[in-house]
Write an enzyme that holds these catalytic residues in place. Structure first.
Site, short mmCIF file in Angstrom:
data_model
loop_
_atom_site.label_atom_id
_atom_site.label_comp_id
_atom_site.label_asym_id
_atom_site.label_seq_id
_atom_site.Cartn_x
_atom_site.Cartn_y
_atom_site.Cartn_z
N THR A 115 0.87 -1.19 0.00
CA THR A 115 0.00 0.00 0.00
C THR A 115 0.90 1.23 0.00
O THR A 115 1.89 1.28 0.73
CB THR A 115 -0.94 0.02 1.21
OG1 THR A 115 -1.78 -1.14 1.14
CG2 THR A 115 -1.85 1.25 1.20
N PHE B 82 1.20 5.18 0.70
CA PHE B 82 0.58 6.26 1.48
C PHE B 82 1.21 7.59 1.08
O PHE B 82 2.39 7.63 0.74
CB PHE B 82 0.83 6.05 2.98
CG PHE B 82 0.18 4.81 3.55
CD1 PHE B 82 0.76 3.56 3.38
CD2 PHE B 82 -1.00 4.91 4.28
CE1 PHE B 82 0.18 2.42 3.91
CE2 PHE B 82 -1.59 3.77 4.81
CZ PHE B 82 -1.01 2.52 4.63
O1 LIG Z 1 -7.55 -0.26 7.78
C1 LIG Z 1 -6.35 0.01 7.94
O2 LIG Z 1 -5.62 -0.53 8.75
C2 LIG Z 1 -5.77 1.05 7.10
O3 LIG Z 1 -4.75 1.61 7.44
C3 LIG Z 1 -6.45 1.37 5.79
C4 LIG Z 1 -5.91 0.55 4.61
C5 LIG Z 1 -6.44 1.13 3.26
O4 LIG Z 1 -7.20 2.08 3.25
O5 LIG Z 1 -6.04 0.60 2.22
C6 LIG Z 1 -4.44 0.62 4.58
C7 LIG Z 1 -3.67 -0.41 4.20
C8 LIG Z 1 -4.25 -1.67 3.75
O6 LIG Z 1 -4.23 -1.61 2.34
C9 LIG Z 1 -5.65 -1.85 4.20
C10 LIG Z 1 -6.38 -0.83 4.66
#
Ligand SMILES: O=C(O)C(=O)C[C@]1(C(=O)O)C=C[C@@H](O)C=C1
Length: 442
Positions: A322, A324
């Site tokens: 992911t 950010f």
């Molecule tokens: O729900 C979480 O723990 C988050 O930080 C959000 C979130 C997202 O929005 O994609 C972040 C990383 C992962 O991909 C899954 C969920």
């Protein structure tokens, strides 16, 4: 905590051993993008810094001899010679014990731009100030600021402790204070209102794709992208200790996390429900002792909420990354001595080949694109905030978000955007920031 609305400036509480407690206001010149910080202290008022975007910095200091405090706009006019309507002013002062004990030095938090230390500056009269605005070119010293580990930073993220976004905030600023927010929007606002210094928000995932809400919010707010964080997301299936797979009726988690574990979850044959974030799913199961429910969340969430890891590494792909974005009120100064990325958003006239033409401005200059995202026109217009922080309602056919591998300090990137500007109906640089080339496991 009390929030005091302050209609005229962005303010924050400071304490100075020399000048006493007070507030620092930040005002941004809407036309030039210059920002000016004015410290209003019990024993006098002074302009502590004027910074000029685009490579030049002007610093000056002003102490009001009679200790009186004129409206901040007239003070700004005295110093800058600009009419008050050119100054963008909005914000709140957060008064709590933490803010009240903050030191003036905290104003150094603008990356790449050094803020003058109030205590060290000589005292001048108001008349002297205007002639003191000597532009200083940025030196190599400014560009080689030591890396910040964020011990003095407050970083907003969406979710509760144990969420992947909290891990991303810790990767960006290892010793920061991570501040949980219930919604993405709240994280944006927390930065805008000076309640925190940064926000770290997910923008895309290698399996689940883009997080469109954050693309829209980037346009609706006037924050700048100052960095990115790539996080290897390793999901676990968490349950109340002792619960077996056969007892499970449903799995709850963030919708992105559920999507990233599609294959494993379909073999379980249970229903799925989306909640606001992965860690809150773990918290819910723990708080209500839900024996028929499992959460997709991190190993850290299991530890925090006393759950057991029933299955480990349940994401469909081991390289589940992911990305950010790190957002701040001020942009950083782009550099060319390390890999940088730039994110932009633009709109185009309708017509054959216009998108091809737009993308050609990059390929003509051998600039690689790392991401293209288009958002279709929606029935309702977008509220777009311009450089004067004025929100206007605009309709677009498509919004194109592009990330490219170059710094805005690179002449080729500037030429490409100059070229794009010739036919784009709207163009905004969302940020130019160091690339994160090293995905780390949460
Ligand atoms: O729900 C979480 O723990 C988050 O930080 C959000 C979130 C997202 O929005 O994609 C972040 C990383 C992962 O991909 C899954 C969920």
């Amino acid at each position: 905590m009390a929030l005091i609305r302050c209609p005229s400036s962005r303010m924050r509480a400071v304490e100075s051993p020399v000048y006493g407690n007070g507030v620092v206001c930040e005002n941004v010149d809407a036309v030039s993008g210059r920002s000016i910080r004015v410290a209003k202290l019990r024993r006098g008022a002074r302009v502590v810094d004027i910074s000029v975007a685009g490579g030049l910095r002007v610093s000056t200091v002003l102490t009001l001899k009679n200790n009186s405090w004129p409206a901040s706009t007239s003070l700004l006019e005295q110093v800058t010679g600009r009419a008050s309507q050119h100054w963008q002013t909005s914000g709140v002062l957060r008064m709590n014990s933490r803010a009240a004990s903050a030191k003036v030095q905290e104003e150094k938090s603008v990356e790449g731009l050094q803020t003058v230390d109030v205590e060290e500056l000589p005292v001048f009269s108001t008349k002297e100030v205007v002639s003191l605005q000597i532009p200083e070119p940025l030196s190599m010293v400014d560009l080689a600021l030591p890396p910040r580990h964020g011990s003095d930073l407050r970083v907003a993220y969406q979710g509760v402790p144990g969420a992947y976004s909290e891990a991303a905030a810790a990767k960006a600023y290892p010793s920061c204070e991570a501040v949980p927010c219930d919604q993405f929007e709240a994280a944006f606002q927390a930065v805008e209102l000076w309640l925190v210094d940064r926000a770290v928000l997910p923008i895309e995932n290698s399996l689940g794709g883009s997080i469109h809400r954050n693309y829209d919010l980037l346009l609706q707010h006037r924050l700048h992208i100052v960095g990115e964080v790539q996080l290897l997301v390793h999901h676990c299936l968490l349950v109340i200790p002792g619960v077996k797979k056969e007892e499970l009726q449903r799995v709850i988690s963030h919708q992105q996390a559920l999507a990233q574990c599609e294959q494993t979850l379909s073999t379980l044959g249970v229903s799925r429900e989306a909640v606001d974030d992965t860690a809150i799913a773990a918290q819910l199961i723990s708080a209500h002792s839900l024996r028929d429910t499992a959460a997709v969340a991190s190993a850290r969430a299991a530890e925090l909420y006393g759950l057991e890891i029933l299955m480990d590494g349940i994401q469909d792909d081991l390289d589940n990354v992911t990305r950010f974005l790190i957002l701040a009120r001020d942009p950083i100064i782009p550099r060319i001595d390390r890999p940088f990325k730039t994110s932009i958003v633009f709109t185009l006239e309708e017509g054959p080949g216009v998108l091809f033409k737009a993308l050609a401005v990059f390929s003509l200059r051998s600039i690689s694109l790392t991401k293209i995202e288009s958002r279709p026109q929606r029935k309702r217009p977008l509220r777009v905030v311009d450089d004067r922080n004025l929100g206007t309602a605009k309709y677009f056919d498509y919004l194109f978000y592009v990330d490219f591998e170059a710094s805005m300090a690179d002449q080729q990137a500037q030429n490409a955007l100059g070229h794009l500007q010739e036919f784009a109906t709207f163009l905004r640089v969302l940020g130019s920031y160091p690339m994160d080339v090293n995905p780390m496991r949460a």
